[in-house]
Design a protein around this motif. Structure first.
Motif, PDB file in Angstrom:
ATOM      1  N   VAL A  54       0.836  -1.203   0.000  1.00 22.54           N
ATOM      2  CA  VAL A  54       0.000   0.000   0.000  1.00 22.54           C
ATOM      3  C   VAL A  54       0.875   1.258   0.000  1.00 22.54           C
ATOM      4  O   VAL A  54       0.616   2.223  -0.738  1.00 22.54           O
ATOM      5  CB  VAL A  54      -0.959   0.014   1.211  1.00 22.54           C
ATOM      6  CG1 VAL A  54      -1.688   1.357   1.315  1.00 22.54           C
ATOM      7  CG2 VAL A  54      -1.974  -1.121   1.101  1.00 22.54           C
ATOM      8  N   LYS A  55       1.923   1.257   0.810  1.00 20.64           N
ATOM      9  CA  LYS A  55       2.817   2.421   0.863  1.00 20.64           C
ATOM     10  C   LYS A  55       3.524   2.631  -0.472  1.00 20.64           C
ATOM     11  O   LYS A  55       3.657   3.770  -0.936  1.00 20.64           O
ATOM     12  CB  LYS A  55       3.831   2.241   1.991  1.00 20.64           C
ATOM     13  CG  LYS A  55       3.227   2.372   3.384  1.00 20.64           C
ATOM     14  CD  LYS A  55       4.265   2.163   4.475  1.00 20.64           C
ATOM     15  CE  LYS A  55       3.666   2.386   5.856  1.00 20.64           C
ATOM     16  NZ  LYS A  55       4.655   2.137   6.942  1.00 20.64           N
ATOM     17  N   PHE A  56       3.977   1.557  -1.093  1.00 22.87           N
ATOM     18  CA  PHE A  56       4.599   1.659  -2.416  1.00 22.87           C
ATOM     19  C   PHE A  56       3.608   2.283  -3.406  1.00 22.87           C
ATOM     20  O   PHE A  56       3.944   3.187  -4.179  1.00 22.87           O
ATOM     21  CB  PHE A  56       5.006   0.278  -2.946  1.00 22.87           C
ATOM     22  CG  PHE A  56       6.275  -0.280  -2.351  1.00 22.87           C
ATOM     23  CD1 PHE A  56       6.992   0.414  -1.389  1.00 22.87           C
ATOM     24  CD2 PHE A  56       6.754  -1.516  -2.780  1.00 22.87           C
ATOM     25  CE1 PHE A  56       8.168  -0.122  -0.860  1.00 22.87           C
ATOM     26  CE2 PHE A  56       7.930  -2.046  -2.264  1.00 22.87           C
ATOM     27  CZ  PHE A  56       8.635  -1.352  -1.294  1.00 22.87           C
ATOM     28  N   THR A  57       2.382   1.767  -3.389  1.00 23.31           N
ATOM     29  CA  THR A  57       1.359   2.217  -4.334  1.00 23.31           C
ATOM     30  C   THR A  57       0.994   3.680  -4.116  1.00 23.31           C
ATOM     31  O   THR A  57       0.903   4.466  -5.067  1.00 23.31           O
ATOM     32  CB  THR A  57       0.104   1.337  -4.209  1.00 23.31           C
ATOM     33  OG1 THR A  57       0.457  -0.037  -4.451  1.00 23.31           O
ATOM     34  CG2 THR A  57      -0.971   1.763  -5.192  1.00 23.31           C
ATOM     35  N   PHE A  58       0.800   4.052  -2.868  1.00 24.69           N
ATOM     36  CA  PHE A  58       0.445   5.435  -2.537  1.00 24.69           C
ATOM     37  C   PHE A  58       1.546   6.394  -2.980  1.00 24.69           C
ATOM     38  O   PHE A  58       1.278   7.458  -3.563  1.00 24.69           O
ATOM     39  CB  PHE A  58       0.196   5.552  -1.032  1.00 24.69           C
ATOM     40  CG  PHE A  58      -0.202   6.933  -0.574  1.00 24.69           C
ATOM     41  CD1 PHE A  58      -1.178   7.655  -1.244  1.00 24.69           C
ATOM     42  CD2 PHE A  58       0.418   7.517   0.522  1.00 24.69           C
ATOM     43  CE1 PHE A  58      -1.547   8.929  -0.815  1.00 24.69           C
ATOM     44  CE2 PHE A  58       0.073   8.785   0.951  1.00 24.69           C
ATOM     45  CZ  PHE A  58      -0.919   9.495   0.282  1.00 24.69           C
ATOM     46  N   ASP A  59       2.790   6.002  -2.738  1.00 22.40           N
ATOM     47  CA  ASP A  59       3.917   6.838  -3.179  1.00 22.40           C
ATOM     48  C   ASP A  59       3.928   6.972  -4.699  1.00 22.40           C
ATOM     49  O   ASP A  59       4.197   8.049  -5.237  1.00 22.40           O
ATOM     50  CB  ASP A  59       5.245   6.247  -2.701  1.00 22.40           C
ATOM     51  CG  ASP A  59       5.491   6.482  -1.213  1.00 22.40           C
ATOM     52  OD1 ASP A  59       4.805   7.355  -0.623  1.00 22.40           O
ATOM     53  OD2 ASP A  59       6.367   5.796  -0.645  1.00 22.40           O
ATOM     54  N   VAL A  97      -4.483   2.385 -12.675  1.00 25.39           N
ATOM     55  CA  VAL A  97      -4.370   1.008 -12.166  1.00 25.39           C
ATOM     56  C   VAL A  97      -4.603   0.080 -13.354  1.00 25.39           C
ATOM     57  O   VAL A  97      -5.662   0.127 -13.980  1.00 25.39           O
ATOM     58  CB  VAL A  97      -5.390   0.709 -11.054  1.00 25.39           C
ATOM     59  CG1 VAL A  97      -5.204  -0.721 -10.531  1.00 25.39           C
ATOM     60  CG2 VAL A  97      -5.272   1.714  -9.914  1.00 25.39           C
ATOM     61  N   GLN A  98      -3.617  -0.740 -13.667  1.00 27.22           N
ATOM     62  CA  GLN A  98      -3.706  -1.604 -14.840  1.00 27.22           C
ATOM     63  C   GLN A  98      -3.505  -3.072 -14.470  1.00 27.22           C
ATOM     64  O   GLN A  98      -2.717  -3.383 -13.578  1.00 27.22           O
ATOM     65  CB  GLN A  98      -2.656  -1.209 -15.877  1.00 27.22           C
ATOM     66  CG  GLN A  98      -2.804   0.203 -16.413  1.00 27.22           C
ATOM     67  CD  GLN A  98      -1.823   0.501 -17.530  1.00 27.22           C
ATOM     68  OE1 GLN A  98      -1.564  -0.329 -18.397  1.00 27.22           O
ATOM     69  NE2 GLN A  98      -1.277   1.702 -17.518  1.00 27.22           N
ATOM     70  N   GLY A  99      -4.204  -3.922 -15.178  1.00 28.36           N
ATOM     71  CA  GLY A  99      -4.019  -5.359 -15.019  1.00 28.36           C
ATOM     72  C   GLY A  99      -3.506  -5.941 -16.318  1.00 28.36           C
ATOM     73  O   GLY A  99      -4.111  -5.724 -17.376  1.00 28.36           O
ATOM     74  N   SER A 213      -7.254   0.742  -0.053  1.00 28.99           N
ATOM     75  CA  SER A 213      -6.500   1.527   0.927  1.00 28.99           C
ATOM     76  C   SER A 213      -5.769   2.691   0.265  1.00 28.99           C
ATOM     77  O   SER A 213      -5.768   3.814   0.768  1.00 28.99           O
ATOM     78  CB  SER A 213      -5.484   0.643   1.658  1.00 28.99           C
ATOM     79  OG  SER A 213      -6.118  -0.382   2.370  1.00 28.99           O
ATOM     80  N   SER A 214      -5.158   2.421  -0.869  1.00 29.58           N
ATOM     81  CA  SER A 214      -4.424   3.464  -1.583  1.00 29.58           C
ATOM     82  C   SER A 214      -5.350   4.577  -2.036  1.00 29.58           C
ATOM     83  O   SER A 214      -5.009   5.764  -1.944  1.00 29.58           O
ATOM     84  CB  SER A 214      -3.698   2.868  -2.793  1.00 29.58           C
ATOM     85  OG  SER A 214      -2.796   1.871  -2.398  1.00 29.58           O
ATOM     86  N   MET A 215      -6.537   4.212  -2.513  1.00 31.65           N
ATOM     87  CA  MET A 215      -7.492   5.226  -2.974  1.00 31.65           C
ATOM     88  C   MET A 215      -8.042   6.048  -1.806  1.00 31.65           C
ATOM     89  O   MET A 215      -8.247   7.261  -1.927  1.00 31.65           O
ATOM     90  CB  MET A 215      -8.641   4.561  -3.737  1.00 31.65           C
ATOM     91  CG  MET A 215      -8.223   3.915  -5.039  1.00 31.65           C
ATOM     92  SD  MET A 215      -7.544   5.123  -6.222  1.00 31.65           S
ATOM     93  CE  MET A 215      -7.038   4.024  -7.550  1.00 31.65           C
ATOM     94  N   VAL A 216      -8.280   5.408  -0.688  1.00 26.47           N
ATOM     95  CA  VAL A 216      -8.731   6.147   0.495  1.00 26.47           C
ATOM     96  C   VAL A 216      -7.667   7.156   0.907  1.00 26.47           C
ATOM     97  O   VAL A 216      -7.963   8.321   1.220  1.00 26.47           O
ATOM     98  CB  VAL A 216      -9.053   5.183   1.658  1.00 26.47           C
ATOM     99  CG1 VAL A 216      -9.294   5.969   2.951  1.00 26.47           C
ATOM    100  CG2 VAL A 216     -10.284   4.340   1.330  1.00 26.47           C
TER     101      VAL A 216
END
Length: 302
Positions: A54-59, A97-99, A213-216
């Protein structure tokens, strides 16, 4: 190869389901349900590792980067499922956000045999989207040994992108190729090796946690309401109106009028009503607050 598979938890036989072929429907269902109950507990054990993701993503998001899920088969499909739900839920750009899955979009509905065995394809698929050091890549493989995912993680890490390996086995091969790993061990499947069952459930839960979590943290929720919902159809418009009413206490008519004046942006409408300001002022307050409704309202009151 057989020897390697034999030591994987995801390939072990489940003692509780050894006689499943002799059981009736309800007995099969009870075993599956009881095994599924173990999944949430297994996820609980790895929450500190999920927090790192989550921290990686948020950054990455704060630096203009993206979250990229990559995997093969069921693992790849889970990443695509989580990614495609972000635009309607959080009004994100589809690129944010990609898959990506081995074999491309065709493989989502029909398996592309052999695609997962080629590490070079994982690398080339990330090159195709112009991966940068600002992005976070999450490689997903229940077995933890898929060559396609290994190739993708190696490439992502080589260019400085943040990398997470998500598997269901301890000391997974993909864990060695990432900055951090999430190894959620759910135990043997009811049907031996069928990782679309507990393993997939665990991974879906974790992907939901990471994206939500990242979006919040990005300000896309107020209390527990989806204030950044993308109003693209009648149902979502009604949801947006309902959210505005709940937060502001306004009538349906007032909420509808504000939403339409705000160009269907629920966050703007909420700030307009709560702070008693114009649309332009609400937009400016949200920009100053980095998209946080709570902070925008606070700025207006101060």
């Amino acid at each position: 190869m057989g020897e390697n598979l034999a030591i994987l938890t995801t390939e072990l036989r489940n003692e509780r389901s050894m006689n499943i072929d002799h059981l009736g429907p309800m007995e099969i269902l009870r075993i599956m349900n009881e095994e599924d109950q173990k999944v949430a507990l297994a996820v609980q054990e790895v929450l500190p590792d999920v927090e790192v993701a989550v921290k990686f993503t948020f950054d990455s998001f704060r630096n203009g980067g993206r979250l990229v899920y990559i995997g093969a088969g069921t693992s790849g499909r889970l990443g695509v499922l989580d990614a495609v739900e972000c635009p309607p839920t959080f009004s994100t750009d589809p690129q944010m956000v990609q898959g990506i899955m081995a074999g491309g979009e065709r493989a989502f509905v029909k398996a592309i045999e052999g695609a997962e065995d080629q590490p070079g394809l994982g690398e080339s698929d990330l090159k195709d989207i112009g991966l940068t050091e600002n992005d976070t890549v999450i490689g997903i493989a229940a077995s933890g040994r898929t060559p396609y995912v290994i190739g993708a993680l190696k490439y992502a890490r080589s260019i400085g992108a943040k990398t997470i390996a998500l598997s269901c086995n301890k000391n997974a091969a993909i864990s060695k190729e990432a900055d951090h790993s999430i190894e959620v061990v759910v135990g043997p499947e009811v049907l031996t090796g069928s990782t679309r069952l507990k393993a997939a459930t665990a991974h879906k839960m974790i992907l939901n946690m990471i994206s939500t979590s990242s979006m919040v943290l990005m300000g896309k929720a107020y209390e527990n309401l989806m204030v950044d919902v993308h109003v693209s159809n009648k149902k979502l418009k009604e949801r947006a109106i309902s959210i505005i009413c709940k937060i502001t206490g306004a009538s349906y008519e007032t909420a509808l009028e504000a939403l339409e004046e705000a160009d269907l942006q629920a966050k703007t409408a909420i700030v307009m009503i709560k702070a008693a300001v114009t649309k332009q002022a609400a937009v400016e307050l949200l920009a100053k607050a980095n998209g946080s409704v709570r902070m925008a309202i606070g700025h207006a009151k101060s």
